[in-house]
Design a protein around this motif. Structure first.
Motif, short mmCIF file in Angstrom:
data_model
loop_
_atom_site.label_atom_id
_atom_site.label_comp_id
_atom_site.label_asym_id
_atom_site.label_seq_id
_atom_site.Cartn_x
_atom_site.Cartn_y
_atom_site.Cartn_z
N LEU A 70 -9.86 -3.83 -6.37
CA LEU A 70 -9.00 -3.00 -5.23
C LEU A 70 -7.60 -2.92 -5.50
CD1 LEU A 70 -10.39 -4.91 -1.96
CD2 LEU A 70 -11.19 -2.82 -3.07
N GLN A 71 -7.02 -3.92 -6.25
CA GLN A 71 -5.58 -3.81 -6.87
C GLN A 71 -5.44 -2.58 -7.86
OE1 GLN A 71 -2.74 -5.68 -6.00
NE2 GLN A 71 -1.97 -3.93 -7.06
N TYR A 72 -6.33 -2.63 -8.57
CA TYR A 72 -6.74 -1.17 -9.80
C TYR A 72 -6.76 -0.01 -8.91
CZ TYR A 72 -8.11 -5.02 -13.14
OH TYR A 72 -8.07 -6.15 -13.98
N LEU A 73 -7.53 0.10 -7.86
CA LEU A 73 -7.83 1.43 -7.03
C LEU A 73 -6.30 1.67 -6.42
CD1 LEU A 73 -11.08 0.63 -5.58
CD2 LEU A 73 -10.37 2.49 -7.20
N TRP A 74 -5.50 0.40 -5.96
CA TRP A 74 -4.35 0.65 -5.28
C TRP A 74 -3.25 1.27 -6.35
CZ3 TRP A 74 -1.78 2.09 -1.45
CH2 TRP A 74 -0.41 1.70 -1.21
N ASN A 75 -3.28 0.58 -7.52
CA ASN A 75 -2.25 1.11 -8.56
C ASN A 75 -2.73 2.53 -8.70
OD1 ASN A 75 -1.04 -1.38 -8.60
ND2 ASN A 75 -2.46 -1.95 -10.34
N SER A 76 -3.99 2.98 -9.09
CA SER A 76 -4.30 4.34 -9.31
C SER A 76 -3.71 5.38 -8.18
CB SER A 76 -5.80 4.45 -9.66
OG SER A 76 -6.02 3.77 -10.73
N PHE A 77 -3.81 4.93 -6.93
CA PHE A 77 -3.50 5.65 -5.90
C PHE A 77 -2.31 5.86 -5.78
CE2 PHE A 77 -2.13 5.89 -1.47
CZ PHE A 77 -2.99 7.19 -1.07
#
Length: 280
Positions: A70-77
């Motif tokens: 979820l942190q990776y997804l947030w960074n990508s977002f």
């Protein structure tokens, strides 16, 4: 053979070709989806099972437990949104100027812009790394965004310029007669008409930024800042057992936002390809 039969066989050949193209694109995705729902035992079976027998949904839970996806997804977002916004802020005025203004060496400038798109990001990544490392600027998402923008800006400008070219200049003259200056004409008249083209650029830039691997892999070594493209790959190196099914599950989770974006905005892509703009 009659003309009617020739037409029938031609259509059948075209449809079969389209079917093969669709399968060639969909099969890898469906195979990854299948792997994400298999157990480690099923993954190693020979011959492999195309349709999983266990449908191990718990693989997705294990991925969330073993890595901060979820942190990776947030960074990508954050990276994607920043890249899209900054690209549009630069590309739209540049495309407007290149489309509507006559300037010296305009064709040479357009060719130079297009030529920069031919340079792969892989070629410049190492020099950029050495430069940022010498300045102590590694592990900065803002600088990653700047590199992304530099990579996608030439194509975005060229695409929007060609799209604005399809808009009749009579609209510009009517806006000027109504009292609009150049910026008001761009903001109130051309931008609404160019919306399909702008959304197409948004999708292209978003997909390229979301899937970019080499640049963040080299410029970021802080795992808390990894985008999902880098973070998911690390699932393979952080586990001590067979992790193919977990890597597949993480890959499926990483592409879901892109699929949602495409589904929501696909009608604008069709508009950009078929409508052109306003027809006089």
């Amino acid at each position: 053979m009659s003309k009617e039969n020739k037409r029938t066989w031609t259509k059948a050949g075209l449809y079969f070709s389209f079917f093969l193209v669709v399968i060639s694109f969909l099969f890898p995705l469906l195979w990854v989806l299948s792997l994400s729902l298999q157990t480690p035992f099923e993954v190693l079976q020979v011959p492999p099972n195309i349709i999983p027998t266990s449908f191990a949904i718990e693989n997705y839970r294990d991925v969330l437990d073993s890595a901060p996806v979820l942190q990776y997804l947030w960074n990508s977002f954050r990276i994607v949104v920043s890249t899209v916004v900054l690209t549009l802020l630069i590309a739209i005025p540049a495309a407007f100027a290149l489309s509507r203004y006559q300037m010296k060496f305009k064709n040479h400038l357009l060719i130079a812009i297009l030529m920069t798109q031919m340079m792969s990001a892989v070629v410049i990544t190492i020099p950029i790394y050495r430069l940022f490392a010498s300045w102590g600027l590694l592990n900065q998402l803002g600088l990653v965004v700047i590199v992304y923008v530099a990579a996608v800006l030439p194509f975005s400008t060229w695409f929007l310029k060609n799209y604005i070219d399809t808009i009749p200049k009579d609209i510009d003259e009517a806006a000027i007669i109504d009292g609009c200056n150049k910026w008001q004409m761009l903001r109130r008249v051309l931008l609404p008409v160019s919306l399909p083209g702008i959304v197409s650029v948004v999708i292209i830039v978003a997909v390229q930024s979301w899937s970019q691997f080499v640049i963040p892999f080299i410029l970021i070594d802080d795992s808390s800042l990894y985008p999902v493209s880098v973070g998911v790959v690390n699932l393979q190196s952080t586990q001590t057992q067979i992790t193919t099914h977990l890597l597949a599950a993480g890959s499926i989770m990483s592409i879901i936002p892109v699929v949602i974006l495409f589904v929501v905005l696909q009608r604008y892509i069709v508009g950009a390809l078929t409508n052109g703009a306003v027809k006089g």
